[in-house]
Design a protein around this motif. Sequence first.
Motif, short mmCIF file in Angstrom:
data_model
loop_
_atom_site.label_atom_id
_atom_site.label_comp_id
_atom_site.label_asym_id
_atom_site.label_seq_id
_atom_site.Cartn_x
_atom_site.Cartn_y
_atom_site.Cartn_z
N ASN A 56 3.17 -6.27 -9.68
CA ASN A 56 3.29 -5.85 -8.28
C ASN A 56 4.48 -6.53 -7.59
N SER A 57 5.60 -6.61 -8.31
CA SER A 57 6.79 -7.22 -7.72
C SER A 57 7.25 -6.47 -6.48
N ARG A 58 7.03 -5.17 -6.49
CA ARG A 58 7.40 -4.36 -5.33
C ARG A 58 6.57 -4.77 -4.11
N LEU A 59 5.30 -5.06 -4.34
CA LEU A 59 4.44 -5.51 -3.24
C LEU A 59 4.87 -6.88 -2.74
N LEU A 60 5.31 -7.74 -3.66
CA LEU A 60 5.80 -9.06 -3.27
C LEU A 60 7.02 -8.93 -2.36
N ARG A 61 7.92 -8.03 -2.72
CA ARG A 61 9.09 -7.78 -1.86
C ARG A 61 8.65 -7.22 -0.51
N GLY A 62 7.58 -6.43 -0.55
CA GLY A 62 7.06 -5.85 0.69
C GLY A 62 6.52 -6.91 1.63
N VAL A 63 5.95 -7.98 1.07
CA VAL A 63 5.45 -9.08 1.89
C VAL A 63 6.58 -9.71 2.69
N ASP A 196 -3.69 -4.79 0.78
CA ASP A 196 -3.91 -5.53 -0.47
C ASP A 196 -4.38 -6.94 -0.13
N SER A 197 -5.50 -7.37 -0.72
CA SER A 197 -6.09 -8.66 -0.36
C SER A 197 -5.18 -9.83 -0.70
N VAL A 198 -4.53 -9.80 -1.86
CA VAL A 198 -3.64 -10.90 -2.24
C VAL A 198 -2.43 -10.95 -1.33
N ALA A 199 -1.84 -9.78 -1.05
CA ALA A 199 -0.67 -9.72 -0.17
C ALA A 199 -1.00 -10.17 1.24
N ARG A 200 -2.22 -9.84 1.70
CA ARG A 200 -2.65 -10.27 3.04
C ARG A 200 -2.67 -11.79 3.14
N VAL A 201 -3.25 -12.42 2.12
CA VAL A 201 -3.30 -13.89 2.13
C VAL A 201 -1.89 -14.47 2.04
N LEU A 202 -1.05 -13.85 1.21
CA LEU A 202 0.30 -14.37 0.99
C LEU A 202 1.14 -14.31 2.26
N ILE A 203 1.03 -13.23 3.04
CA ILE A 203 1.85 -13.14 4.25
C ILE A 203 1.37 -14.15 5.30
#
Length: 313
Positions: A56-63, A196-203
């Motif tokens: 999910n590198s694309r999602l990481l960039r989205g964060v 996305d639960s992981v992305a939510r926590v990450l941001i």
Amino acid sequence: MTRLILIGICSALFFSSTFVLNRAMSLQGGHWIWTASLRYFYMFFMLSLWLVLAGNSRLLRGVFAAFRVNWCFWTLAGSIGFGVFYSLLTFSSSFAPGWVVATTWQSTILATPLVLLLFGKRVPRRGIAFTALIFIGIVLVTCEQASAASIRETVLGVVPVLVAALAYPLGNQLIWEARHGKVVTITDASAAVLDDSVARVLIMVLGSIPFWIVLTLCVQPPAPSGGQLINTAVVAVFSGVIATTLFYKARHLAKTPFELSAVDATQSTEVIFSLLGEILFLGGAWPGVTGMAGVALSLVGLVLYVRSQTVTD
């Protein structure tokens, strides 16, 4: 149902490591700022790596893109929901045993209605009587702590936790408001991040980093020890990754409001695990009659409160 409860209890077991290890680091002389901030720096790298390894590198960039668009808001939300919350929780561990902090932390169930009112939401009337049990239990635990420590230690060990218990749901509500476009304009890309639960926590972790940097520069604590570096990494893995994943898994598997309430109620066992952990690993003493009564009332009140939410008005 049994499987959900077991998963929920396992998550509470790993969550309780926060209270025990924070207390251990305090007793070893570790500064509370490192105990708090290092956890989130570890989580930043762990969650980023998680997204990369999961493809999910694309999602990481989205964060990072979503953060840039609304950086003021995410810095505010992260500073409140993660920064203020956890810095005060770790600060209190310097003055109170882990089981006292864990029990007082149950007051977050009392703070949630206040946060909802702040955002103009309807506050359920169900369970108000049960929140009184939680409050009485916290008062009894505070009395127990006061009898074994000075007034200063009692205040510094309890009051910061009460403020943290308000900051945490406030930060969570800010995320909800953002996702529904109530406080900031959310693009389609940002919406994908918040879904996305992981992305939510990450941001939120990303938003808290300026808080940790400013706090560290202002206080200028001595360098962390090797043991503190290891223990904070353990907390990040146990509480930030494993416990959260198990808890979200249990809630995802729940099919009915009753099952959801049962999963939420399992988190009250954090108090028991924290108490046992402190006794077994830190040589802590069993609380007296007043403290045990307070713990029992808080646990019963929390379970009854959660279950009452499945009953219609």
